[in-house]
Write a protein that holds these residues in place. Structure first.
Motif, mmCIF file in Angstrom:
data_model
loop_
_atom_site.group_PDB
_atom_site.id
_atom_site.type_symbol
_atom_site.label_atom_id
_atom_site.label_comp_id
_atom_site.label_asym_id
_atom_site.label_seq_id
_atom_site.Cartn_x
_atom_site.Cartn_y
_atom_site.Cartn_z
ATOM 1 N N ILE A 209 16.363 60.627 24.551
ATOM 2 C CA ILE A 209 17.778 60.498 24.889
ATOM 3 C C ILE A 209 18.415 59.617 23.820
ATOM 4 C CG2 ILE A 209 19.450 59.651 26.582
ATOM 5 C CD1 ILE A 209 17.353 60.198 28.757
ATOM 6 N N GLN A 210 19.384 60.182 23.133
ATOM 7 C CA GLN A 210 20.035 59.430 22.066
ATOM 8 C C GLN A 210 21.403 58.952 22.535
ATOM 9 O OE1 GLN A 210 20.836 61.651 18.487
ATOM 10 N NE2 GLN A 210 21.301 59.813 17.311
ATOM 11 N N LEU A 211 21.639 57.652 22.386
ATOM 12 C CA LEU A 211 22.944 57.096 22.763
ATOM 13 C C LEU A 211 23.784 56.833 21.523
ATOM 14 C CD1 LEU A 211 22.200 54.412 25.521
ATOM 15 C CD2 LEU A 211 22.569 56.866 25.762
ATOM 16 N N SER A 212 25.074 56.970 21.677
ATOM 17 C CA SER A 212 26.006 56.580 20.632
ATOM 18 C C SER A 212 27.273 56.090 21.319
ATOM 19 C CB SER A 212 26.301 57.786 19.734
ATOM 20 O OG SER A 212 27.306 57.456 18.816
ATOM 21 N N GLU A 213 27.668 54.881 21.003
ATOM 22 C CA GLU A 213 28.878 54.278 21.585
ATOM 23 C C GLU A 213 28.909 54.390 23.106
ATOM 24 O OE1 GLU A 213 32.093 56.014 19.402
ATOM 25 O OE2 GLU A 213 31.515 55.006 17.551
ATOM 26 N N GLY A 214 27.752 54.141 23.711
ATOM 27 C CA GLY A 214 27.685 54.108 25.168
ATOM 28 C C GLY A 214 27.663 55.457 25.858
ATOM 29 N N LYS A 215 27.517 56.513 25.065
ATOM 30 C CA LYS A 215 27.453 57.861 25.660
ATOM 31 C C LYS A 215 26.152 58.538 25.244
ATOM 32 C CE LYS A 215 32.399 58.678 25.239
ATOM 33 N NZ LYS A 215 33.388 59.389 24.457
ATOM 34 N N VAL A 216 25.769 59.574 26.010
ATOM 35 C CA VAL A 216 24.603 60.358 25.619
ATOM 36 C C VAL A 216 25.022 61.308 24.512
ATOM 37 C CG1 VAL A 216 22.903 62.073 26.359
ATOM 38 C CG2 VAL A 216 23.566 60.236 27.906
ATOM 39 N N LYS A 217 24.451 61.092 23.328
ATOM 40 C CA LYS A 217 24.799 61.969 22.200
ATOM 41 C C LYS A 217 23.943 63.230 22.244
ATOM 42 C CE LYS A 217 25.427 61.867 17.218
ATOM 43 N NZ LYS A 217 24.960 61.219 15.994
ATOM 44 N N SER A 218 22.664 63.064 22.605
ATOM 45 C CA SER A 218 21.795 64.225 22.810
ATOM 46 C C SER A 218 20.702 63.847 23.796
ATOM 47 C CB SER A 218 21.181 64.693 21.483
ATOM 48 O OG SER A 218 20.356 63.683 20.968
ATOM 49 N N ASP A 219 20.176 64.843 24.473
ATOM 50 C CA ASP A 219 19.104 64.628 25.456
ATOM 51 C C ASP A 219 18.152 65.802 25.306
ATOM 52 O OD1 ASP A 219 17.447 64.281 27.594
ATOM 53 O OD2 ASP A 219 19.032 64.178 29.109
ATOM 54 N N ARG A 220 17.025 65.546 24.630
ATOM 55 C CA ARG A 220 16.106 66.643 24.334
ATOM 56 C C ARG A 220 14.801 66.475 25.101
ATOM 57 N NH1 ARG A 220 17.143 65.117 18.603
ATOM 58 N NH2 ARG A 220 19.073 66.136 18.035
ATOM 59 N N SER A 221 14.385 67.548 25.760
ATOM 60 C CA SER A 221 13.106 67.536 26.450
ATOM 61 C C SER A 221 11.984 67.418 25.418
ATOM 62 C CB SER A 221 12.927 68.840 27.216
ATOM 63 O OG SER A 221 12.814 69.899 26.274
ATOM 64 N N LYS A 222 10.771 67.180 25.894
ATOM 65 C CA LYS A 222 9.630 67.091 24.975
ATOM 66 C C LYS A 222 9.493 68.393 24.184
ATOM 67 C CE LYS A 222 4.727 66.230 24.689
ATOM 68 N NZ LYS A 222 3.490 65.885 25.396
ATOM 69 N N ASN A 223 9.618 69.519 24.874
ATOM 70 C CA ASN A 223 9.462 70.801 24.175
ATOM 71 C C ASN A 223 10.531 71.004 23.119
ATOM 72 O OD1 ASN A 223 7.216 71.456 25.517
ATOM 73 N ND2 ASN A 223 8.216 72.769 27.047
ATOM 74 N N HIS A 224 11.732 70.630 23.455
ATOM 75 C CA HIS A 224 12.839 70.741 22.494
ATOM 76 C C HIS A 224 12.545 69.843 21.280
ATOM 77 C CE1 HIS A 224 17.541 70.714 22.004
ATOM 78 N NE2 HIS A 224 16.920 70.856 20.857
ATOM 79 N N THR A 225 12.091 68.632 21.557
ATOM 80 C CA THR A 225 11.755 67.697 20.476
ATOM 81 C C THR A 225 10.667 68.292 19.594
ATOM 82 O OG1 THR A 225 12.288 65.850 21.922
ATOM 83 C CG2 THR A 225 10.960 65.337 19.989
ATOM 84 N N LEU A 226 9.653 68.880 20.242
ATOM 85 C CA LEU A 226 8.549 69.480 19.471
ATOM 86 C C LEU A 226 9.049 70.612 18.582
ATOM 87 C CD1 LEU A 226 5.742 69.534 22.155
ATOM 88 C CD2 LEU A 226 5.608 68.430 19.918
ATOM 89 N N LEU A 227 9.941 71.433 19.149
ATOM 90 C CA LEU A 227 10.492 72.546 18.367
ATOM 91 C C LEU A 227 11.187 72.032 17.118
ATOM 92 C CD1 LEU A 227 12.103 74.914 21.023
ATOM 93 C CD2 LEU A 227 10.226 75.448 19.453
ATOM 94 N N ILE A 228 11.966 70.990 17.304
ATOM 95 C CA ILE A 228 12.700 70.453 16.156
ATOM 96 C C ILE A 228 11.723 69.856 15.140
ATOM 97 C CG2 ILE A 228 14.299 68.620 15.460
ATOM 98 C CD1 ILE A 228 15.757 69.192 18.125
ATOM 99 N N LEU A 229 10.735 69.131 15.658
ATOM 100 C CA LEU A 229 9.768 68.503 14.750
ATOM 101 C C LEU A 229 8.983 69.566 13.972
ATOM 102 C CD1 LEU A 229 8.407 65.602 16.962
ATOM 103 C CD2 LEU A 229 9.902 65.422 14.983
ATOM 104 N N ASN A 230 8.705 70.678 14.641
ATOM 105 C CA ASN A 230 7.939 71.739 13.977
ATOM 106 C C ASN A 230 8.806 72.644 13.112
ATOM 107 O OD1 ASN A 230 5.569 70.942 15.088
ATOM 108 N ND2 ASN A 230 5.804 72.202 16.917
ATOM 109 N N ASN A 231 10.111 72.384 13.179
ATOM 110 C CA ASN A 231 11.040 73.192 12.382
ATOM 111 C C ASN A 231 10.939 74.685 12.665
ATOM 112 O OD1 ASN A 231 12.533 71.413 10.973
ATOM 113 N ND2 ASN A 231 11.017 71.168 9.343
#
Ligand code: ADP
Length: 239
Positions: A209-231
């Motif tokens: 969960i990424q915050l920016s200025e007190g708001k959720v900028k992005s919220d990625r599940s583990k699978n989503h994170t893995l997809l991004i990491l694996n490009n």
């Protein structure tokens, strides 16, 4: 189950929001990295989870507790469910490693034999059984953070909150701390860890969960994170 419902918080009227209309659900047993630049609201969010600050608007619900409505003398009920670790270990230097962990249970009038077995189990989990009778001052920074983690888990909380737990540690020690937090998570404890170091996510992916200025900028599940990491898939394609 943790539910943050439309939380808003300002520390001072004329300052920007520390949290602004923020909503997040976290299931029991999840591992969550809370990331974002300094000042983005990570600590403020975590403080809401253990009742250190109250929201101006919105609600914090943890299982059957509406944290935001608990009175000061009811907070102890919540804190039985939650363990907290900070960047600076906050250990009592005049107490042994054992006593630093044990006093959490001593204040709850737990039987001495039960305390002993729980403290030794917590020290075993963090790999410090051999240091029980030593003092924090004789321990390295990494070991002191392990003591703090043992203290945070000795009452077997459902949720472990770690606010920049590796902030004072070198990269190698930080990674071993990360592995320890994941090990604790494997036993069923929800772990929410704030960090500004994204390399942790790469080493041991989980929900981010990424915050920016007190708001959720992005919220990625583990699978989503893995997809991004694996490009294997651009973020553009993931809804
Ligand atoms: P992070 O943990 O991401 O660094 P914080 O939650 O500490 O972010 O801070 C979010 C915002 O709230 C910042 O603008 C910070 O200056 C402000 N803030 C945090 N704690 C306090 C406080 N005790 N008093 C006043 N302002 C605060």
């Amino acid at each position: 189950m943790i539910r943050l419902i439309r939380l808003s918080k300002k520390y001072h009227k004329n300052e920007p929001f520390a949290l602004q209309d923020l909503s997040v659900d976290i299931d029991q047993g999840e591992f969550v990295y809370l990331i974002g630049k300094s000042g983005s609201g990570k600590s403020t969010l975590l403080k809401h989870l253990y009742g250190q600050v109250k929201p101006d608007q919105g609600h914090v619900v943890i299982d059957s507790f509406v944290v935001s409505q608990l009175k000061a003398n009811e907070l102890f009920k919540l804190r039985r469910q939650v363990g907290v670790v900070f960047q600076d270990y906050n250990l009592l230097q005049y107490k042994t490693v054992y006593d630093n962990v044990a006093y959490v249970l001593e204040v709850t009038n737990t039987d001495e034999k039960v305390i002993e077995s729980k403290v030794m189990q917590a020290l075993k989990t963090v790999g410090l059984s051999q240091r029980a009778l030593d003092y924090p001052g004789n321990c390295s920074g990494g070991e002191q953070q392990r003591i703090a983690i043992a203290r945070a888990i000795v009452h077997e909380p459902k949720i472990l909150i770690a606010d920049e737990p590796t902030g004072n540690l070198d990269p190698r020690t930080s990674l071993s701390m990360l592995r320890l937090l994941h090990k604790i998570n494997k036993s069923g404890t929800t772990v929410i860890m704030s960090t500004h170091d994204y390399s942790f996510v790469e080493h041991m992916p989980a929900r981010v969960i990424q915050l920016s200025e007190g708001k959720v900028k992005s919220d990625r599940s583990k699978n989503h994170t893995l997809l991004i990491l694996n490009n294997t898939m651009g973020e553009y394609y993931v809804v």
